[in-house]
Design a protein around this motif. Structure first.
Motif, PDB file in Angstrom:
ATOM      1  N   GLY A 218       3.208  10.565  -4.376  1.00  0.00           N
ATOM      2  CA  GLY A 218       4.541  11.106  -4.119  1.00  0.00           C
ATOM      3  C   GLY A 218       4.830  11.315  -2.645  1.00  0.00           C
ATOM      4  O   GLY A 218       5.804  11.960  -2.276  1.00  0.00           O
ATOM      5  N   THR A 219       3.995  10.749  -1.780  1.00  0.00           N
ATOM      6  CA  THR A 219       4.178  10.920  -0.338  1.00  0.00           C
ATOM      7  C   THR A 219       3.654   9.664   0.363  1.00  0.00           C
ATOM      8  O   THR A 219       2.719   9.026  -0.136  1.00  0.00           O
ATOM      9  CB  THR A 219       3.428  12.187   0.151  1.00  0.00           C
ATOM     10  N   PRO A 220       4.252   9.278   1.499  1.00  0.00           N
ATOM     11  CA  PRO A 220       3.792   8.057   2.164  1.00  0.00           C
ATOM     12  C   PRO A 220       2.484   8.268   2.934  1.00  0.00           C
ATOM     13  O   PRO A 220       2.053   9.405   3.143  1.00  0.00           O
ATOM     14  CB  PRO A 220       4.931   7.731   3.131  1.00  0.00           C
ATOM     15  N   LEU A 221       1.895   7.163   3.335  1.00  0.00           N
ATOM     16  CA  LEU A 221       0.694   7.193   4.178  1.00  0.00           C
ATOM     17  C   LEU A 221       1.157   7.320   5.625  1.00  0.00           C
ATOM     18  O   LEU A 221       1.941   6.500   6.104  1.00  0.00           O
ATOM     19  CB  LEU A 221      -0.108   5.909   3.976  1.00  0.00           C
TER      20      LEU A 221
ATOM     21  N   GLY B  64      14.610   3.065   7.067  1.00  0.00           N
ATOM     22  CA  GLY B  64      15.030   4.441   7.334  1.00  0.00           C
ATOM     23  C   GLY B  64      13.847   5.363   7.572  1.00  0.00           C
ATOM     24  O   GLY B  64      13.883   6.541   7.233  1.00  0.00           O
ATOM     25  N   HIS B  65      12.782   4.815   8.166  1.00  0.00           N
ATOM     26  CA  HIS B  65      11.536   5.555   8.410  1.00  0.00           C
ATOM     27  C   HIS B  65      11.019   6.210   7.124  1.00  0.00           C
ATOM     28  O   HIS B  65      10.659   7.375   7.103  1.00  0.00           O
ATOM     29  CB  HIS B  65      11.689   6.574   9.547  1.00  0.00           C
ATOM     30  N   ALA B  66      10.958   5.376   6.076  1.00  0.00           N
ATOM     31  CA  ALA B  66      10.455   5.849   4.775  1.00  0.00           C
ATOM     32  C   ALA B  66       8.995   6.310   4.874  1.00  0.00           C
ATOM     33  O   ALA B  66       8.537   7.093   4.046  1.00  0.00           O
ATOM     34  CB  ALA B  66      10.579   4.730   3.746  1.00  0.00           C
ATOM     35  N   TRP B  67       8.269   5.814   5.874  1.00  0.00           N
ATOM     36  CA  TRP B  67       6.852   6.197   6.035  1.00  0.00           C
ATOM     37  C   TRP B  67       6.688   7.284   7.107  1.00  0.00           C
ATOM     38  O   TRP B  67       5.571   7.600   7.505  1.00  0.00           O
ATOM     39  CB  TRP B  67       5.996   4.978   6.397  1.00  0.00           C
ATOM     40  N   GLY B  68       7.827   7.818   7.565  1.00  0.00           N
ATOM     41  CA  GLY B  68       7.799   8.890   8.560  1.00  0.00           C
ATOM     42  C   GLY B  68       8.039   8.376   9.963  1.00  0.00           C
ATOM     43  O   GLY B  68       7.715   7.228  10.284  1.00  0.00           O
TER      44      GLY B  68
ATOM     45  N   GLY C 179      -5.194   3.454   4.063  1.00  0.00           N
ATOM     46  CA  GLY C 179      -4.133   4.411   4.391  1.00  0.00           C
ATOM     47  C   GLY C 179      -4.556   5.842   4.136  1.00  0.00           C
ATOM     48  O   GLY C 179      -5.373   6.115   3.242  1.00  0.00           O
ATOM     49  N   GLU C 180      -4.012   6.768   4.923  1.00  0.00           N
ATOM     50  CA  GLU C 180      -4.259   8.213   4.744  1.00  0.00           C
ATOM     51  C   GLU C 180      -2.927   8.953   4.750  1.00  0.00           C
ATOM     52  O   GLU C 180      -2.079   8.693   5.604  1.00  0.00           O
ATOM     53  CB  GLU C 180      -5.085   8.764   5.907  1.00  0.00           C
ATOM     54  N   THR C 181      -2.760   9.870   3.822  1.00  0.00           N
ATOM     55  CA  THR C 181      -1.571  10.721   3.828  1.00  0.00           C
ATOM     56  C   THR C 181      -1.769  11.844   4.843  1.00  0.00           C
ATOM     57  O   THR C 181      -2.874  12.054   5.350  1.00  0.00           O
ATOM     58  CB  THR C 181      -1.335  11.362   2.446  1.00  0.00           C
ATOM     59  N   ALA C 182      -0.697  12.591   5.098  1.00  0.00           N
ATOM     60  CA  ALA C 182      -0.765  13.703   6.051  1.00  0.00           C
ATOM     61  C   ALA C 182      -1.800  14.743   5.611  1.00  0.00           C
ATOM     62  O   ALA C 182      -2.431  15.388   6.450  1.00  0.00           O
ATOM     63  CB  ALA C 182       0.610  14.355   6.185  1.00  0.00           C
ATOM     64  N   ASN C 183      -2.004  14.875   4.289  1.00  0.00           N
ATOM     65  CA  ASN C 183      -2.981  15.876   3.826  1.00  0.00           C
ATOM     66  C   ASN C 183      -4.343  15.274   3.469  1.00  0.00           C
ATOM     67  O   ASN C 183      -5.139  15.875   2.756  1.00  0.00           O
ATOM     68  CB  ASN C 183      -2.410  16.698   2.647  1.00  0.00           C
ATOM     69  N   GLY C 184      -4.591  14.040   3.976  1.00  0.00           N
ATOM     70  CA  GLY C 184      -5.950  13.512   3.915  1.00  0.00           C
ATOM     71  C   GLY C 184      -6.321  12.696   2.684  1.00  0.00           C
ATOM     72  O   GLY C 184      -7.479  12.310   2.518  1.00  0.00           O
ATOM     73  N   ARG C 185      -5.365  12.393   1.805  1.00  0.00           N
ATOM     74  CA  ARG C 185      -5.690  11.517   0.675  1.00  0.00           C
ATOM     75  C   ARG C 185      -5.701  10.072   1.156  1.00  0.00           C
ATOM     76  O   ARG C 185      -4.919   9.693   2.035  1.00  0.00           O
ATOM     77  CB  ARG C 185      -4.676  11.700  -0.448  1.00  0.00           C
TER      78      ARG C 185
ATOM     79  N   LEU D  52       0.839  -1.208   0.000  1.00  0.00           N
ATOM     80  CA  LEU D  52       0.000   0.000   0.000  1.00  0.00           C
ATOM     81  C   LEU D  52       0.879   1.265   0.000  1.00  0.00           C
ATOM     82  O   LEU D  52       0.588   2.227  -0.730  1.00  0.00           O
ATOM     83  CB  LEU D  52      -0.911  -0.018   1.235  1.00  0.00           C
ATOM     84  N   GLN D  53       1.943   1.260   0.775  1.00  0.00           N
ATOM     85  CA  GLN D  53       2.840   2.425   0.832  1.00  0.00           C
ATOM     86  C   GLN D  53       3.536   2.654  -0.514  1.00  0.00           C
ATOM     87  O   GLN D  53       3.684   3.805  -0.964  1.00  0.00           O
ATOM     88  CB  GLN D  53       3.896   2.244   1.936  1.00  0.00           C
ATOM     89  N   GLU D  54       3.964   1.568  -1.163  1.00  0.00           N
ATOM     90  CA  GLU D  54       4.610   1.705  -2.489  1.00  0.00           C
ATOM     91  C   GLU D  54       3.654   2.367  -3.477  1.00  0.00           C
ATOM     92  O   GLU D  54       4.037   3.230  -4.262  1.00  0.00           O
ATOM     93  CB  GLU D  54       4.994   0.313  -3.026  1.00  0.00           C
ATOM     94  N   GLU D  55       2.392   1.928  -3.428  1.00  0.00           N
ATOM     95  CA  GLU D  55       1.390   2.487  -4.345  1.00  0.00           C
ATOM     96  C   GLU D  55       1.096   3.954  -4.015  1.00  0.00           C
ATOM     97  O   GLU D  55       0.923   4.784  -4.912  1.00  0.00           O
ATOM     98  CB  GLU D  55       0.115   1.637  -4.277  1.00  0.00           C
ATOM     99  N   ALA D  56       1.070   4.280  -2.723  1.00  0.00           N
ATOM    100  CA  ALA D  56       0.846   5.680  -2.313  1.00  0.00           C
ATOM    101  C   ALA D  56       1.980   6.575  -2.812  1.00  0.00           C
ATOM    102  O   ALA D  56       1.745   7.673  -3.328  1.00  0.00           O
ATOM    103  CB  ALA D  56       0.730   5.770  -0.795  1.00  0.00           C
TER     104      ALA D  56
END
Length: 413
Positions: A164-167, A258-262, A334-340, A155-159
């Protein structure tokens, strides 16, 4: 190891129920004289011969004798393989000599461990020798935690591809789980509870979502013990028995990447129980069941009864029909920081505890030695998600009856 290895894979514990299923799958999928060179290992030659005959393997299948408690025999064994699959648990009782031998010899290692307390102890002990030797050690290569760990990776790879940003937040939700947990899973749970009685620190480890990320603490994670309505899934949810294991592995994957998802990544797992009053009743029933199970397991006489009457005896487990009619399905939201938002499902075509697990651990081992370059993934203690990631997703889809798919937003629960 490597150049000196006489086989690609050794299945250690092949005379046990799950070990035999792993050997049976290797024989059915790859044969004995095919592209994968493999052997079965255990303490007793006669029992190994019996397993070889029972799974219909040719007499050319090599048999290796080794004892889990004999360091010299384990050192000799692991030198002969590129990767060891071990099904001999509970690992907190029997696992340390073998994984240590692999870490020292540079032999890759995969297991079926769902014991976070033991894993938390092993990570600092094994990481330096495994880095030095080049051994890649991967715990939890079964239903806990491969479909969950890889579900999040997928799911993260697809996000990242789409947005262009992780979930920042992912919810793991179990839609269907048909087919029981393995006797080994239950035996491990019993062993963990008993160890908690002796070691009060273990209870803290079990409750800590970041127990497997030494030196890193992320944000507070959602509580998994209650009934709760999930707006995103449009369903009531209750506790999921494997969440304490899977969530720790998912956070470890993020740390290893490396905390690729934050560093503020939030993840939880729950069972979906449906919408409306009936869904709420089912969610509350799951809460009650979990409390009763925990209370019983905390009570020594109840554990004795479990051992005597409930747990499958060594070498026993469900029949072919039960394994083949089992299946499971998970939803990841999954949700990104800006709600997608983005959703994925993971489905498996066999029962989680045995049929699907025996395929997952085998393909995980093969992925590690055939698909994952040592220059990219060096020695150390890894997770399936961080070490193998999308390479294992592709392999499981090709060979193991597991499907990973993105769900467009119209479909809900």
């Amino acid at each position: 190891m490597g150049m000196h290895a006489s086989v690609d894979v050794i299945v250690f514990g092949a005379t046990g129920f799950t070990g035999r299923l792993v050997a049976e799958y290797l024989n059915a999928a790859y044969g004995v004289d095919g592209e994968v060179a493999w052997a079965i290992a255990g303490r007793n030659r006669d029992k190994l011969v019996e397993v070889r005959d029972r799974i219909g393997a040719s007499t050319a299948l090599p048999l290796r004798i080794a004892d889990a408690s004999d360091a010299a025999s384990l050192a000799a064994l692991v030198a002969q393989a590129r990767v060891i699959i071990t099904t001999v648990g509970p690992y907190q009782r029997y696992g340390q000599p073998l994984v240590t031998a692999c870490a020292q010899a540079g032999t890759d290692y995969v297991d079926l461990c769902g014991e976070p307390g033991w894993m938390a102890q092993m990570i600092p002990l094994l990481d330096a020798p495994a880095r030095a030797s080049g051994a890649r050690v991967v715990f939890s290569c079964r239903f806990d935690s491969i479909p969950f760990d890889l579900g999040v990776v997928f799911l993260q790879e697809e996000a990242l591809r789409r947005f262009g940003t992780p979930l920042r937040r992912v919810r793991g939700r179990v839609r269907v789980m048909k087919g029981g947990l393995s006797g080994g899973t239950i035996a491990s749970a019993v062993a963990t509870i008993e160890q908690m009685g002796r070691d009060p620190m273990l209870a803290r480890t079990m409750a800590d979502p970041f127990a497997l990320t030494p030196g890193f603490r992320g944000p507070v994670q959602p509580d998994g013990a209650s009934a709760a309505y999930d707006d995103m899934a449009k369903s009531w949810t209750g506790p999921f028995i494997m969440a304490p294991i899977n969530t720790k592995n998912v956070h470890r994957t993020n740390a290893l990447l490396g905390h690729a998802w934050g560093t503020d990544f939030v993840y939880d797992e729950r069972m979906l129980t449906g919408d409306g009053a009936m869904g709420k009743r089912r969610a509350n029933a799951l809460v009650r069941t979990a409390r009763i199970q925990n209370a019983l397991l905390g009570f020594a006489p109840a554990r004795a009864v479990l051992r005597r009457f409930v747990l499958p005896k060594p070498g026993q487990g469900p029949g072919v029909h039960e394994r083949q009619t089992g299946h499971y399905e998970m939803l990841f939201i999954g949700e990104t920081a800006n709600g997608r938002t983005l959703r994925a499902s993971v489905t498996g075509d066999r029962d989680p505890g045995y049929g699907s697990t025996s395929k997952m651990v085998t393909e995980g081992a093969l992925c590690l030695v055939h698909d994952v370059d040592r220059s990219a993934i060096v020695g150390g203690v890894w997770t399936a998600g961080a070490a193998m990631g999308m390479a294992l997703v592709r392999r499981l889809e090709a060979h193991a009856g597991i499907r990973f798919s993105i769900e467009e937003d119209e479909r809900r629960v």
